[in-house]
Scaffold this motif. Structure first.
Motif, PDB file in Angstrom:
ATOM      1  N   GLY A 138      17.624  29.169  79.687  1.00 39.73           N
ATOM      2  CA  GLY A 138      19.031  29.512  79.905  1.00 39.73           C
ATOM      3  C   GLY A 138      19.885  29.642  78.673  1.00 39.73           C
ATOM      4  N   SER A 139      19.393  29.241  77.510  1.00 41.91           N
ATOM      5  CA  SER A 139      20.176  29.404  76.285  1.00 41.91           C
ATOM      6  C   SER A 139      20.059  30.849  75.796  1.00 41.91           C
ATOM      7  CB  SER A 139      19.709  28.432  75.204  1.00 41.91           C
ATOM      8  OG  SER A 139      18.328  28.589  74.952  1.00 41.91           O
ATOM      9  N   VAL A 140      20.997  31.252  74.931  1.00 37.34           N
ATOM     10  CA  VAL A 140      21.067  32.635  74.457  1.00 37.34           C
ATOM     11  C   VAL A 140      21.333  32.622  72.956  1.00 37.34           C
ATOM     12  CG1 VAL A 140      22.313  34.822  74.623  1.00 37.34           C
ATOM     13  CG2 VAL A 140      21.954  33.442  76.685  1.00 37.34           C
ATOM     14  N   HIS A 141      20.597  33.434  72.227  1.00 43.08           N
ATOM     15  CA  HIS A 141      20.838  33.545  70.788  1.00 43.08           C
ATOM     16  C   HIS A 141      22.221  34.135  70.507  1.00 43.08           C
ATOM     17  CE1 HIS A 141      16.293  33.527  70.220  1.00 43.08           C
ATOM     18  NE2 HIS A 141      16.715  32.621  69.361  1.00 43.08           N
ATOM     19  N   ALA A 142      22.781  33.746  69.366  1.00 45.61           N
ATOM     20  CA  ALA A 142      23.980  34.380  68.777  1.00 45.61           C
ATOM     21  C   ALA A 142      25.257  34.197  69.590  1.00 45.61           C
ATOM     22  CB  ALA A 142      23.728  35.871  68.532  1.00 45.61           C
ATOM     23  N   MET A 143      25.314  33.190  70.454  1.00 48.01           N
ATOM     24  CA  MET A 143      26.563  32.939  71.172  1.00 48.01           C
ATOM     25  C   MET A 143      27.606  32.327  70.239  1.00 48.01           C
ATOM     26  SD  MET A 143      25.740  31.613  75.043  1.00 48.01           S
ATOM     27  CE  MET A 143      27.511  31.498  75.358  1.00 48.01           C
ATOM     28  N   THR A 144      28.838  32.819  70.335  1.00 47.89           N
ATOM     29  CA  THR A 144      29.926  32.304  69.499  1.00 47.89           C
ATOM     30  C   THR A 144      30.851  31.374  70.273  1.00 47.89           C
ATOM     31  OG1 THR A 144      31.241  34.282  69.964  1.00 47.89           O
ATOM     32  CG2 THR A 144      29.864  34.311  67.979  1.00 47.89           C
ATOM     33  N   THR A 145      30.606  31.204  71.563  1.00 46.42           N
ATOM     34  CA  THR A 145      31.331  30.226  72.368  1.00 46.42           C
ATOM     35  C   THR A 145      30.324  29.252  72.962  1.00 46.42           C
ATOM     36  OG1 THR A 145      31.188  31.608  74.357  1.00 46.42           O
ATOM     37  CG2 THR A 145      33.142  31.865  72.949  1.00 46.42           C
ATOM     38  N   ARG A 146      30.756  28.032  73.183  1.00 44.86           N
ATOM     39  CA  ARG A 146      29.840  26.999  73.686  1.00 44.86           C
ATOM     40  C   ARG A 146      30.011  26.878  75.200  1.00 44.86           C
ATOM     41  NH1 ARG A 146      30.093  21.696  70.145  1.00 44.86           N
ATOM     42  NH2 ARG A 146      28.016  21.460  71.061  1.00 44.86           N
ATOM     43  N   THR A 147      29.563  27.906  75.903  1.00 47.84           N
ATOM     44  CA  THR A 147      29.796  27.984  77.343  1.00 47.84           C
ATOM     45  C   THR A 147      28.512  28.165  78.147  1.00 47.84           C
ATOM     46  OG1 THR A 147      30.195  30.370  77.097  1.00 47.84           O
ATOM     47  CG2 THR A 147      32.127  28.917  77.078  1.00 47.84           C
ATOM     48  N   ALA A 148      27.352  28.133  77.503  1.00 48.01           N
ATOM     49  CA  ALA A 148      26.087  28.333  78.203  1.00 48.01           C
ATOM     50  C   ALA A 148      25.701  27.074  78.978  1.00 48.01           C
ATOM     51  CB  ALA A 148      24.991  28.703  77.217  1.00 48.01           C
ATOM     52  N   ALA A 149      24.875  27.266  79.985  1.00 46.82           N
ATOM     53  CA  ALA A 149      24.356  26.149  80.783  1.00 46.82           C
ATOM     54  C   ALA A 149      22.856  26.353  80.975  1.00 46.82           C
ATOM     55  CB  ALA A 149      25.058  26.064  82.124  1.00 46.82           C
TER      56      ALA A 149
END
Length: 286
Positions: free
Chosen positions: A180-191
């Protein structure tokens, strides 16, 4: 102190039901920030140089690698050097002499059988040359500017049974999982899919690695470690910190031209980020 290996740090973390933080570096400022931040946290750390970072440095591995080795040897905490997301066998073969003790070989975009074959060949070579090797099954999207995969897209999640077979067939020492994680995210909103992570952890006999961790808030990182992650990769969070600090400085000082002034605030911002994230990642699971 002398360089340690990623394998040693990851095994130690796994035994303690904790995780080692691994930070991707692009410039000397990144390297210095990671080491200084780890020293402030009094924690071991992994310096990671990716194939993309090598490409940015005109395809030359040694300048940044030698700087990282020098910083590691002068550090007050154990530091390992890891070559990340390698697709080029030519680059893989440069790793031992450049000071790396480990490599992540990335054949994750290939069909399963081809991924196994390519990774097996890389693992055999790596082990013959004293390298600990990590691979990826499932695809952590968002790399190289590509959109993240949908939750139900083929390959978007690591299948536990396939992971067990992949580890046995490929001979790798650690497995990066897509949960469920994603590379290059600039916001901390992943779950994360924590139920899937627990299932993979109960199925696979090698330490698990989490990529794309910059997009995860603290509670998700802590839950990932509790669910079995032993190595947590962070990259974009450092760039967010550095770029934000530099933008703020230049907005307040439009006359500034000495790069040391704005790179200093950028390095300090990354250092704080490293220390804060290690405090979350390296905390033993309850």
């Amino acid at each position: 102190m002398p360089l340690v290996t990623t394998g040693e740090l990851t095994a130690r973390a796994a035994a303690a039901r904790s995780a080692v933080a691994a930070f991707n570096v692009v410039t000397l400022e990144h390297v210095e920030a990671v080491v200084t931040g780890a020293e402030a946290a009094r924690s071991p750390v992994v310096l990671q140089i990716s194939e993309n970072a090598v490409r940015y440095r005109h395809g030359r591995l040694l300048p940044l690698a030698r700087a990282a080795v020098a910083a590691a040897e002068a550090a007050a905490v154990p530091v390992a050097l890891h070559l990340d997301h390698v697709r080029s066998d030519t680059l893989l073969h440069q790793a031992p002499e450049a000071g790396f003790g480990s490599v992540m070989y990335d054949a994750s975009r290939l069909p399963y059988a081809q991924n196994v074959a390519a990774t097996r060949a890389a693992a055999d070579w790596a082990h013959a040359h004293g390298l600990w090797i990590e691979a990826e099954l499932g695809e952590v999207g968002g790399k190289d500017g590509e959109p993240p995969l949908g939750a139900h897209a083929p390959g978007a999640r690591t299948d536990p049974a396939e992971a067990r077979a992949f580890v046995a067939a490929s001979g790798v020492d650690a497995l990066a999982v897509a949960v469920g994680s994603v590379h290059a995210m600039t916001t901390r909103t992943a779950a994360l899919d924590h139920a899937l992570l627990r299932e993979v952890f109960g199925t696979v006999a090698v330490p698990l690695v989490l990529h794309g961790s910059s997009g995860l808030p603290d509670d998700q990182l802590s839950a990932a470690v509790a669910g079995g992650i032993a190595k947590v990769n962070v990259g974009t969070a450092l760039n967010v910190a550095m770029t934000g600090a530099i933008r703020e400085f230049l907005a307040a000082h439009p006359e500034a031209v000495d790069s040391r002034h704005y790179l200093t605030v950028g390095r300090e911002a990354m250092t704080r980020t490293v220390t804060d994230l290690i405090g979350v990642i390296a905390r033993p699971a309850p």
